[in-house]
Design an enzyme around this catalytic site. Structure first.
Site, PDB file in Angstrom:
ATOM      1  N   TYR A 182      54.972  38.399  34.962  1.00 45.90           N
ATOM      2  CA  TYR A 182      54.176  39.530  34.439  1.00 45.90           C
ATOM      3  C   TYR A 182      55.010  40.378  33.482  1.00 45.90           C
ATOM      4  CZ  TYR A 182      51.169  43.730  34.685  1.00 45.90           C
ATOM      5  OH  TYR A 182      50.368  44.816  34.384  1.00 45.90           O
ATOM      6  N   LYS A 227      54.436  41.171  29.506  1.00 47.60           N
ATOM      7  CA  LYS A 227      54.222  42.536  29.013  1.00 47.60           C
ATOM      8  C   LYS A 227      55.319  42.963  28.028  1.00 47.60           C
ATOM      9  CE  LYS A 227      50.370  43.255  31.181  1.00 47.60           C
ATOM     10  NZ  LYS A 227      49.129  43.447  30.432  1.00 47.60           N
TER      11      LYS A 227
HETATM   12  P1  NAP Z   1      41.765  44.738  36.789  1.00 49.87           P
HETATM   13  O1  NAP Z   1      41.071  45.917  37.392  1.00 49.87           O
HETATM   14  O2  NAP Z   1      42.236  43.632  37.662  1.00 49.87           O
HETATM   15  O3  NAP Z   1      40.808  44.140  35.628  1.00 49.87           O
HETATM   16  C1  NAP Z   1      41.258  43.045  34.882  1.00 49.87           C
HETATM   17  C2  NAP Z   1      40.269  42.764  33.795  1.00 49.87           C
HETATM   18  O4  NAP Z   1      40.760  41.647  33.039  1.00 49.87           O
HETATM   19  C3  NAP Z   1      38.894  42.381  34.317  1.00 49.87           C
HETATM   20  O5  NAP Z   1      37.915  42.884  33.432  1.00 49.87           O
HETATM   21  C4  NAP Z   1      38.933  40.859  34.260  1.00 49.87           C
HETATM   22  O6  NAP Z   1      37.662  40.241  34.100  1.00 49.87           O
HETATM   23  C5  NAP Z   1      39.742  40.650  33.006  1.00 49.87           C
HETATM   24  N1  NAP Z   1      40.341  39.319  32.922  1.00 49.87           N
HETATM   25  C6  NAP Z   1      41.224  38.740  33.769  1.00 49.87           C
HETATM   26  N2  NAP Z   1      41.531  37.503  33.341  1.00 49.87           N
HETATM   27  C7  NAP Z   1      40.827  37.305  32.203  1.00 49.87           C
HETATM   28  C8  NAP Z   1      40.700  36.222  31.293  1.00 49.87           C
HETATM   29  N3  NAP Z   1      41.385  35.078  31.466  1.00 49.87           N
HETATM   30  N4  NAP Z   1      39.868  36.350  30.237  1.00 49.87           N
HETATM   31  C9  NAP Z   1      39.155  37.496  30.050  1.00 49.87           C
HETATM   32  N5  NAP Z   1      39.241  38.564  30.869  1.00 49.87           N
HETATM   33  C10 NAP Z   1      40.062  38.450  31.939  1.00 49.87           C
HETATM   34  O7  NAP Z   1      43.046  45.184  35.971  1.00 49.87           O
HETATM   35  P2  NAP Z   1      43.488  46.626  35.416  1.00 49.87           P
HETATM   36  O8  NAP Z   1      44.334  47.249  36.440  1.00 49.87           O
HETATM   37  O9  NAP Z   1      42.336  47.347  34.870  1.00 49.87           O
HETATM   38  O10 NAP Z   1      44.461  46.156  34.237  1.00 49.87           O
HETATM   39  C11 NAP Z   1      44.036  46.081  32.881  1.00 49.87           C
HETATM   40  C12 NAP Z   1      45.254  45.846  32.016  1.00 49.87           C
HETATM   41  O11 NAP Z   1      46.171  46.915  32.229  1.00 49.87           O
HETATM   42  C13 NAP Z   1      46.001  44.570  32.361  1.00 49.87           C
HETATM   43  O12 NAP Z   1      46.510  43.988  31.183  1.00 49.87           O
HETATM   44  C14 NAP Z   1      47.123  45.055  33.239  1.00 49.87           C
HETATM   45  O13 NAP Z   1      48.224  44.185  33.195  1.00 49.87           O
HETATM   46  C15 NAP Z   1      47.434  46.387  32.590  1.00 49.87           C
HETATM   47  N6  NAP Z   1      48.126  47.321  33.460  1.00 49.87           N
HETATM   48  C16 NAP Z   1      47.537  47.787  34.610  1.00 49.87           C
HETATM   49  C17 NAP Z   1      48.236  48.687  35.394  1.00 49.87           C
HETATM   50  C18 NAP Z   1      47.652  49.267  36.651  1.00 49.87           C
HETATM   51  O14 NAP Z   1      48.369  50.012  37.326  1.00 49.87           O
HETATM   52  N7  NAP Z   1      46.418  49.000  37.003  1.00 49.87           N
HETATM   53  C19 NAP Z   1      49.531  49.077  35.039  1.00 49.87           C
HETATM   54  C20 NAP Z   1      50.081  48.581  33.874  1.00 49.87           C
HETATM   55  C21 NAP Z   1      49.365  47.706  33.090  1.00 49.87           C
HETATM   56  P3  NAP Z   1      36.747  39.853  35.408  1.00 49.87           P
HETATM   57  O15 NAP Z   1      36.208  41.189  35.884  1.00 49.87           O
HETATM   58  O16 NAP Z   1      35.711  38.966  34.874  1.00 49.87           O
HETATM   59  O17 NAP Z   1      37.671  39.237  36.382  1.00 49.87           O
END
Ligand code: NAP
Length: 245
Positions: A153, A157
């Site tokens: 991961y 990133k």
């Molecule tokens: P999340 O709630 O798990 O949502 C992930 C999203 O990505 C969902 O809409 C999912 O679609 C979609 N997705 C996953 N695999 C995919 C694929 N192969 N093709 C198209 N869409 C796909 O994640 P989140 O926490 O909102 O994270 C969003 C972004 O922020 C990510 O890049 C994550 O690495 C980054 N981030 C998050 C955090 C945190 O604390 N949450 C921190 C740093 C960075 P489905 O609903 O259809 O599965």
């Protein structure tokens, strides 16, 4: 943003959902991409349409070149060519490196990094034609500082940050900016999966003393996607409440 079309990858849940809603609130027509959560993506679209906005949900695995090509064709047909691209879709598949499989590595790199290459490459042609574009890549503090158990991961990133800087240099003179946002611990399904003991311990390391909200990440993305951010490119804005200080 009323004359803009935005594509948010992974817009069905969490941070992507908040970004889709924020861009729609600013007047953009929004394509809400998702991998499998059709109902959740439809809910985001309904919410946008209910407030007078314009949106469509489009299913595509953004790590797959053919599906990305089909995604852009659908978006262009239904809304017009996107000139705002938010590469947000991301997954984790954590494990210590000694136990990490090649499949675990490849799946995370494909979803988090290859996706940005595929979507950005496809989005650039219409942006170059329009002489205007905004690309925002959702990185992570894991990519800035590293994190044990997240070799795959963090590599994806950190890769996004290098990609952001490189493409910013390639297209800066054409009215297109490319930036990254690196969230810390944000309350979503992704952090829920870590369990309360991990997130409570994390909160104690955060200067503001709590996890962030998806809206707090979305507001940074909305700014970078705006006309007002025209002289900011190649940057990574850390939205982590002071975690990585
Ligand atoms: P999340 O709630 O798990 O949502 C992930 C999203 O990505 C969902 O809409 C999912 O679609 C979609 N997705 C996953 N695999 C995919 C694929 N192969 N093709 C198209 N869409 C796909 O994640 P989140 O926490 O909102 O994270 C969003 C972004 O922020 C990510 O890049 C994550 O690495 C980054 N981030 C998050 C955090 C945190 O604390 N949450 C921190 C740093 C960075 P489905 O609903 O259809 O599965």
């Amino acid at each position: 943003m009323s004359d803009r079309v935005a594509l948010v990858t992974g817009g069905s849940r969490g941070i992507g959902r908040a970004i889709a809603l924020a861009l729609a609130e600013s007047g953009a027509s929004v394509a809400v991409n998702y991998a499998s959560s059709a109902a959740k993506a439809d809910e985001v679209v309904s919410e946008i349409v209910a407030t007078g906005g314009n949106a469509v949900a489009v299913k595509a695995d953004v790590g797959d070149p053919d599906q990305v090509a089909a995604l852009f064709t659908t978006v262009s047909d239904q809304l017009g060519d996107p000139t705002i691209l938010v590469n947000n879709a991301g997954i984790t598949d954590d494990g210590l490196l000694m136990r990490m499989s090649v499949e675990q590595w490849d799946r995370v790199l494909a979803t988090n990094l290859r996706s940005a290459f595929l979507c950005t490459k496809t989005a650039l042609r219409p942006m170059l034609r329009a002489k205007w574009g905004r690309i925002v890549n959702i990185s992570s503090v894991s990519g800035v500082a590293g994190n044990p158990g997240q070799g795959n991961y963090a590599a994806s990133k950190a890769g996004l940050i290098g990609f952001t800087k490189s493409i910013a240099k390639e297209v800066g003179s054409r009215g297109i900016t490319v930036n990254a946002v690196a969230p810390g611990f944000i309350a979503t399904d992704m952090t829920d999966a870590l369990g309360a003991s991990v997130t409570d311990a994390a909160a104690q390391q955060i200067s503001v003393g709590r996890l962030g909200t998806v809206a707090e990440v979305a507001s940074a993305v909305r700014y970078l996607a705006s006309d007002g951010a025209s002289y900011i490119t190649g940057q990574t804005i850390v939205v982590d409440g002071g975690l990585a200080l």
